[in-house]
Design an enzyme around this catalytic site. Sequence first.
Site, PDB file in Angstrom:
ATOM      1  CB  ILE A  46      47.823 114.076 -45.114  1.00  0.00           C
ATOM      2  CG1 ILE A  46      46.874 113.780 -46.287  1.00  0.00           C
ATOM      3  CG2 ILE A  46      48.869 115.115 -45.517  1.00  0.00           C
ATOM      4  CD1 ILE A  46      45.940 114.944 -46.647  1.00  0.00           C
ATOM      5  CD  GLU A  58      39.962 105.991 -41.070  1.00  0.00           C
ATOM      6  OE1 GLU A  58      40.941 106.760 -41.256  1.00  0.00           O
ATOM      7  OE2 GLU A  58      40.064 104.894 -40.522  1.00  0.00           O
ATOM      8  CB  CYS A  87      42.328 106.024 -34.815  1.00  0.00           C
ATOM      9  SG  CYS A  87      41.872 107.730 -35.177  1.00  0.00           S
ATOM     10  CB  CYS A  90      38.573 108.275 -37.479  1.00  0.00           C
ATOM     11  SG  CYS A  90      40.015 109.077 -38.205  1.00  0.00           S
TER      12      CYS A  90
HETATM   13  N1  THU Z   1      45.687 106.131 -39.767  1.00  0.00           N
HETATM   14  C1  THU Z   1      44.584 106.370 -40.541  1.00  0.00           C
HETATM   15  O1  THU Z   1      44.674 107.006 -41.606  1.00  0.00           O
HETATM   16  N2  THU Z   1      43.386 105.892 -40.109  1.00  0.00           N
HETATM   17  C2  THU Z   1      43.208 105.212 -38.946  1.00  0.00           C
HETATM   18  O2  THU Z   1      42.081 105.002 -38.526  1.00  0.00           O
HETATM   19  C3  THU Z   1      44.379 104.712 -38.225  1.00  0.00           C
HETATM   20  C4  THU Z   1      45.643 105.421 -38.509  1.00  0.00           C
HETATM   21  C5  THU Z   1      46.984 106.646 -40.238  1.00  0.00           C
HETATM   22  C6  THU Z   1      47.568 107.744 -39.407  1.00  0.00           C
HETATM   23  C7  THU Z   1      49.041 107.577 -39.711  1.00  0.00           C
HETATM   24  O3  THU Z   1      49.322 108.264 -40.921  1.00  0.00           O
HETATM   25  C8  THU Z   1      49.216 106.092 -39.950  1.00  0.00           C
HETATM   26  O4  THU Z   1      47.921 105.590 -40.225  1.00  0.00           O
HETATM   27  C9  THU Z   1      49.818 105.335 -38.783  1.00  0.00           C
HETATM   28  O5  THU Z   1      49.156 105.597 -37.614  1.00  0.00           O
END
Ligand code: THU
Length: 135
Positions: A46, A58, A87, A90
């Site tokens: 989001i 996550e 990332c 997370c």
């Molecule tokens: N993002 C995630 O939802 N999970 C991750 O582990 C890596 C990044 C999302 C955050 C942002 O909305 C988009 O991916 C680009 O970074």
Amino acid sequence: MPVTNDSQLVEAAIQASEQAYIPYSNYRVGAALLTASGQVYGGCNIESVSFTPTVCAERTALYKAVSEGHRDFAAIAVVTRDAGSPCGVCRQMMYEFSPEMRVILADLEGRVQLTTTLDALLPHGFGPSNLDNAS
Ligand code: THU
């Protein structure tokens, strides 16, 4: 439907990814977190126009599950267009609860690219036991 295998967990993550709010990155992420008791919590990323408050899929799933009383997790499936890896934020947040949980990375079509553990993704992590003797 109770989730019993990895492909069902990946399917739940794909479903969750459909709710992604991604006007800035267009990078769709879905997660499905399996609790030790067999429940599944989905989450999507989001985004925010001011960027910093953006939350990853996550952590959306994790926060939903923890806020419903779960602290023990068996696995998480994460889907993105390139089977991207969670990332660092997370990884750290999930490590708080279940360092040994399995992590399944797949693309948006459900093709699994990697199955590993959180321990392997965050080796020598800093966790709650480090503060065990805090006064
Ligand atoms: N993002 C995630 O939802 N999970 C991750 O582990 C890596 C990044 C999302 C955050 C942002 O909305 C988009 O991916 C680009 O970074």
